[in-house]
Design a protein around this motif. Structure first.
Motif, PDB file in Angstrom:
ATOM      1  N   HIS A  50       0.867  -1.177   0.000  1.00  0.00           N
ATOM      2  CA  HIS A  50       0.000   0.000   0.000  1.00  0.00           C
ATOM      3  C   HIS A  50       0.904   1.228   0.000  1.00  0.00           C
ATOM      4  O   HIS A  50       1.760   1.376   0.862  1.00  0.00           O
ATOM      5  N   VAL A  51       0.723   2.094  -0.993  1.00  0.00           N
ATOM      6  CA  VAL A  51       1.505   3.321  -1.122  1.00  0.00           C
ATOM      7  C   VAL A  51       0.550   4.479  -0.903  1.00  0.00           C
ATOM      8  O   VAL A  51      -0.473   4.576  -1.580  1.00  0.00           O
ATOM      9  N   SER A  52       0.872   5.354   0.040  1.00  0.00           N
ATOM     10  CA  SER A  52      -0.051   6.453   0.336  1.00  0.00           C
ATOM     11  C   SER A  52       0.666   7.784   0.383  1.00  0.00           C
ATOM     12  O   SER A  52       1.898   7.845   0.445  1.00  0.00           O
ATOM     13  N   ASN A  53      -0.131   8.840   0.364  1.00  0.00           N
ATOM     14  CA  ASN A  53       0.309  10.214   0.529  1.00  0.00           C
ATOM     15  C   ASN A  53       1.134  10.725  -0.648  1.00  0.00           C
ATOM     16  O   ASN A  53       2.137  11.398  -0.465  1.00  0.00           O
ATOM     17  N   PHE A  54       0.713  10.406  -1.872  1.00  0.00           N
ATOM     18  CA  PHE A  54       1.367  11.027  -3.020  1.00  0.00           C
ATOM     19  C   PHE A  54       0.361  11.936  -3.721  1.00  0.00           C
ATOM     20  O   PHE A  54      -0.840  11.896  -3.454  1.00  0.00           O
ATOM     21  N   GLY A  55       0.848  12.772  -4.604  1.00  0.00           N
ATOM     22  CA  GLY A  55       0.016  13.784  -5.240  1.00  0.00           C
ATOM     23  C   GLY A  55      -0.950  13.214  -6.265  1.00  0.00           C
ATOM     24  O   GLY A  55      -0.888  12.034  -6.629  1.00  0.00           O
ATOM     25  N   THR A  56      -1.822  14.085  -6.751  1.00  0.00           N
ATOM     26  CA  THR A  56      -2.831  13.666  -7.711  1.00  0.00           C
ATOM     27  C   THR A  56      -2.274  13.494  -9.116  1.00  0.00           C
ATOM     28  O   THR A  56      -2.955  12.941  -9.975  1.00  0.00           O
ATOM     29  N   GLN A  57      -1.051  13.946  -9.374  1.00  0.00           N
ATOM     30  CA  GLN A  57      -0.488  13.853 -10.711  1.00  0.00           C
ATOM     31  C   GLN A  57       0.168  12.504 -10.993  1.00  0.00           C
ATOM     32  O   GLN A  57       0.472  12.195 -12.134  1.00  0.00           O
TER      33      GLN A  57
ATOM     34  N   VAL B 225       0.585  -5.136   2.813  1.00  0.00           N
ATOM     35  CA  VAL B 225      -0.844  -5.403   2.952  1.00  0.00           C
ATOM     36  C   VAL B 225      -1.050  -6.901   3.116  1.00  0.00           C
ATOM     37  O   VAL B 225      -0.481  -7.704   2.378  1.00  0.00           O
ATOM     38  N   ALA B 226      -1.866  -7.277   4.084  1.00  0.00           N
ATOM     39  CA  ALA B 226      -2.185  -8.693   4.280  1.00  0.00           C
ATOM     40  C   ALA B 226      -2.999  -9.192   3.097  1.00  0.00           C
ATOM     41  O   ALA B 226      -3.803  -8.452   2.532  1.00  0.00           O
ATOM     42  N   PRO B 227      -2.822 -10.451   2.715  1.00  0.00           N
ATOM     43  CA  PRO B 227      -3.616 -10.979   1.604  1.00  0.00           C
ATOM     44  C   PRO B 227      -5.100 -10.979   1.936  1.00  0.00           C
ATOM     45  O   PRO B 227      -5.495 -11.130   3.086  1.00  0.00           O
ATOM     46  N   ARG B 228      -5.903 -10.791   0.899  1.00  0.00           N
ATOM     47  CA  ARG B 228      -7.348 -10.762   1.103  1.00  0.00           C
ATOM     48  C   ARG B 228      -7.865 -12.132   1.478  1.00  0.00           C
ATOM     49  O   ARG B 228      -7.435 -13.139   0.931  1.00  0.00           O
TER      50      ARG B 228
END
Length: 102
Positions: A4-11, A77-80
């Motif tokens: 899970h990659v978070s906190n990047f811009g909208t571009q 991320v844990a597997p679903r």
């Protein structure tokens, strides 16, 4: 392994996210979450890498780094889990009177 990659811009686009992880190994998929109303990035996404060691190396190297002026955060991320037996896909009959509006 899913990352899970978070906190990047909208571009940032899917291809940019994939190119960010490619130096660490093979990337199966890279997907940026898109807002359904604005069709812009929601600022997070998911990357899937088949080799767990390469994925952990990517997390260690890229966590809390600057990408396009924003500090990104990465986590494993844990597997679903597939849940069976809920009322929607259960094996028994559904009583329609339970769902009647009162």
């Amino acid at each position: 392994m899913n990352i899970h990659v978070s906190n990047f811009g909208t571009q940032l686009q899917d291809e940019d996210l994939k190119n960010l992880f490619t130096p660490f190994g093979e990337v199966t998929s890279a997907q940026v979450a898109i807002d359904g109303f604005t069709d812009q990035s929601r600022g997070f996404g998911y990357v899937e890498m088949p080799d767990d060691e390469q994925a952990r190396a990517a997390i260690a190297a890229l966590n809390q780094t600057q990408v396009n002026g924003a500090t990104i955060a990465l986590r494993e991320v844990a597997p679903r889990e597939v849940h069976k037996g809920s009322y929607k896909v259960g094996t028994g009959p559904v009583n329609p009177f339970i769902y009647r509006k009162r």
